[in-house]
Design an enzyme around this catalytic site. Structure first.
Site, PDB file in Angstrom:
ATOM      1  N   HIS A 161      -4.992  22.828  36.024  1.00 55.15           N
ATOM      2  CA  HIS A 161      -4.856  22.073  34.772  1.00 55.15           C
ATOM      3  C   HIS A 161      -5.115  23.017  33.594  1.00 55.15           C
ATOM      4  O   HIS A 161      -5.962  23.901  33.677  1.00 55.15           O
ATOM      5  CB  HIS A 161      -5.833  20.897  34.755  1.00 55.15           C
ATOM      6  N   GLU A 172      -6.723  22.658  30.964  1.00 58.26           N
ATOM      7  CA  GLU A 172      -8.121  22.692  30.508  1.00 58.26           C
ATOM      8  C   GLU A 172      -8.947  23.648  31.369  1.00 58.26           C
ATOM      9  O   GLU A 172      -9.863  24.301  30.873  1.00 58.26           O
ATOM     10  CB  GLU A 172      -8.707  21.269  30.512  1.00 58.26           C
ATOM     11  N   GLY A 187      -3.651  14.983  25.106  1.00 59.74           N
ATOM     12  CA  GLY A 187      -4.714  14.362  24.318  1.00 59.74           C
ATOM     13  C   GLY A 187      -4.463  14.380  22.824  1.00 59.74           C
ATOM     14  O   GLY A 187      -5.359  14.086  22.036  1.00 59.74           O
ATOM     15  N   TRP A 242      -8.762  11.497  35.350  1.00 59.21           N
ATOM     16  CA  TRP A 242      -9.842  10.921  34.526  1.00 59.21           C
ATOM     17  C   TRP A 242     -10.593  11.997  33.738  1.00 59.21           C
ATOM     18  O   TRP A 242     -11.387  11.673  32.862  1.00 59.21           O
ATOM     19  CB  TRP A 242     -10.834  10.163  35.421  1.00 59.21           C
ATOM     20  N   LYS A 243     -10.396  13.281  34.106  1.00 55.30           N
ATOM     21  CA  LYS A 243     -11.146  14.376  33.464  1.00 55.30           C
ATOM     22  C   LYS A 243     -12.649  14.068  33.591  1.00 55.30           C
ATOM     23  O   LYS A 243     -13.056  13.518  34.602  1.00 55.30           O
ATOM     24  CB  LYS A 243     -10.671  14.575  32.019  1.00 55.30           C
ATOM     25  N   GLY A 253      -3.697  11.160  31.412  1.00 52.37           N
ATOM     26  CA  GLY A 253      -5.101  11.348  31.038  1.00 52.37           C
ATOM     27  C   GLY A 253      -5.649  10.075  30.410  1.00 52.37           C
ATOM     28  O   GLY A 253      -6.022   9.121  31.099  1.00 52.37           O
ATOM     29  N   GLY A 254      -5.688  10.039  29.087  1.00 54.77           N
ATOM     30  CA  GLY A 254      -6.306   8.933  28.350  1.00 54.77           C
ATOM     31  C   GLY A 254      -5.879   7.545  28.813  1.00 54.77           C
ATOM     32  O   GLY A 254      -6.729   6.661  28.999  1.00 54.77           O
TER      33      GLY A 254
END
Ligand code: 13P
Length: 255
Positions: A98, A100, A176, A14-15, A237-238
């Site tokens: 990850h 990020e 993303g 979900w970040k 993710g999204g």
């Protein structure tokens, strides 16, 4: 996928999305739609949503994961969370390394390795992320790079502990962006990750390791990606933020 050899795992990352109360309503809606899944289903939520997620998913087939941890068991590390704290809360999985976190929080292959060791020692299951940047793919060094990332991250991990490690290949350029690796690229690079595991632990162990793909995976492309021999699930993710999309990917992995 190769269901006979290894577990297929669909995990949502979900970040930094959803509040604790949104977590409860999302999971209540998700649970009935994925209850018959033949793959494992994991949601990796923000730290502050973990407790709610653990409570709502109790007695269901949906597992809960965190997105990071600190490698030290405790101490003067303001703002950090240890593996033991996550275990005590009932968390089962943790994403480590990850891109990020590597990019924005200066994580290195060495700190990723320390985190993997801390998580496994505390009894958590690890989703270890590896992947190349666009220029590295263009330079033709993708397979070497993910192989190195994998081997460094797994230093000191025993073959028994390897059962609790999932590796997610996530090309940074596909995260993303709406750009997905082709199914062939995902299969080839996941294969390079598996080869790195084979170099360390032998072919049998490598054939049993779940290697996910992540990067703009969605309801529309999941079937094609998951059909590949070396793609044993996804780190999403999204598309994991919407119940119908995530459910659809889980169904693709359950065929
Ligand atoms: P997207 O599915 O939004 O591209 O994100 C992938 C990812 O980073 C999962 O960890």
């Amino acid at each position: 996928m190769n269901d006979a050899m290894r577990k297929t795992v669909i995990a949502g990352n979900w970040k930094m999305n959803k509040t604790p109360s949104e977590t409860v309503s999302f999971l209540r809606e998700l649970i009935p739609g994925v209850k018959d899944a033949s793959c494992d289903v994991v949601v990796c939520v923000p730290f502050v949503c973990l407790q709610n997620a653990v409570e709502v998913t109790k007695g269901t087939n949906v597992k809960v994961g965190a997105q990071n941890l600190h490698f030290e068991p405790k101490g003067a590390y303001t703002g950090e969370v240890s593996a033991e704290m996550l275990r005590d809360l009932g968390v089962e999985y943790v994403i480590i390394g990850h891109s990020e976190r590597r990019q924005y929080f200066a994580e290195t292959d060495e700190t990723v390795n320390q985190k993997v060791l801390a998580a496994l020692a505390a009894g958590l299951k690890v989703i270890l992320c590896v992947g190349e940047r666009k220029e590295q793919r263009l330079q033709g060094v993708t397979n070497e790079l993910v192989s190195l990332q994998t081997k460094i991250a797994l230093q000191g991990v025993s073959v028994e502990q390897l059962c609790n490690v999932i590796i997610a290949y996530e090309p940074v350029w596909a995260i993303g962006t709406g750009l997905t690796a082709t199914a062939e690229q995902a299969d080839e690079t996941n294969g390079a990750v598996r080869k790195a595991v084979a170099d360390l632990y032998g072919t049998d162990a490598a054939e049993r390791v779940t290697v996910q793909y992540g990067g703009s995976m969605n309801a529309g492309n999941a079937d094609e990606l998951l059909a590949k021999y070396n793609v044993d699930g996804g780190l999403i993710g999204g598309a994991s933020l919407k119940v119908p999309d995530f459910t659809s990917i889980v169904r693709s992995a359950s065929k």
